[in-house]
Design an enzyme around this catalytic site. Sequence first.
Site, PDB file in Angstrom:
ATOM      1  CG  LEU A  29      -1.853  -1.203   1.355  1.00  0.00           C
ATOM      2  CD1 LEU A  29      -2.702  -1.093   2.626  1.00  0.00           C
ATOM      3  CD2 LEU A  29      -2.748  -1.353   0.132  1.00  0.00           C
ATOM      4  CG  HIS A  51      -3.223   1.339  -2.250  1.00  0.00           C
ATOM      5  ND1 HIS A  51      -1.883   1.090  -2.409  1.00  0.00           N
ATOM      6  CD2 HIS A  51      -3.860   0.626  -3.207  1.00  0.00           C
ATOM      7  CE1 HIS A  51      -1.711   0.244  -3.413  1.00  0.00           C
ATOM      8  NE2 HIS A  51      -2.893  -0.046  -3.926  1.00  0.00           N
TER       9      HIS A  51
END
Length: 280
Positions: free
Chosen positions: A33, A37
Amino acid sequence: MKVFKTKSELKQHLLGLKTNDKSVGFVPTMGALHQGHLSLIKHAKKKNDFIVVSIFVNPTQFDNKEDLEKYPNTLDKDISLLKTVSCDVLYAPNGNDVYDNNIVSQNFNFDGLEHQMEGKFRDGHFNGVGTVVKKLLEIVEPDKAYFGEKDFQQLQIIKKLVKKHNLPIKIKGRPIFREEDGLAMSSRNTRLTKGHRESAPFIYKTLKRAKIKFGTKSVDKIPKWVVKEFKKHPLLELEYFTIADEKTLQTATKIEKNQKYRGFIAVFAGEIRLIDNIRF
Ligand code: PAF
């Protein structure tokens, strides 16, 4: 944050949430991530009562075995990051749980969207994406699901998937999140060498220059100009640049007033394939 490895436990938990008439937002990811995100999750959090994130590196959407093997796996760090944005539920399954022990793609017809751009270069990719996203949406049954516009073709294909299969889920796209130097955020950026990372902002710079030309040059001249620009670059190799209609994703041959267009690009920075796009 609750973490589930199996869909049976996840579904059990979600049943409890949904009986209270709460709205569920879903952000499917392949992990590693980054801020892109997290901004997607923060946005989804504002619009829903609960957020479910999935982390699953889907094997069926990789046409390149090495790309799959080298895809970054940073689950512990991802879990810490998800806690910082108050994610409610994480589904982090293995392949057999998602695919019921049969890890293969279904074949889809996305009315031709799948044959454009990425579809020409990544064999079977959108069948893999369609298969996993359909499975994930059927497991989570969210009210809304969120996807980044960096994968704009994927976003349009997922909208088509939901429509064709009558899934009662709203698909929401969110703008590309960029590094300060303009490089579109991607989990693959961590694999760039120093030289390639320094070169990579050239991609967005070229897209911005192409956008300026869009107002003044004929539409077939711009791709030729982009090809020339990349030929001059010692570290980046252009795979494709195309100007396409946002809805059909077909290459624009002339510009219609009421249509929306984007420039789409795929570039190799060494072994790493980067994609980006810009609204024209
Ligand atoms: O965009 C991605 O990260 C993946 O393609 C998705 C949508 C999570 C499906 O594996």
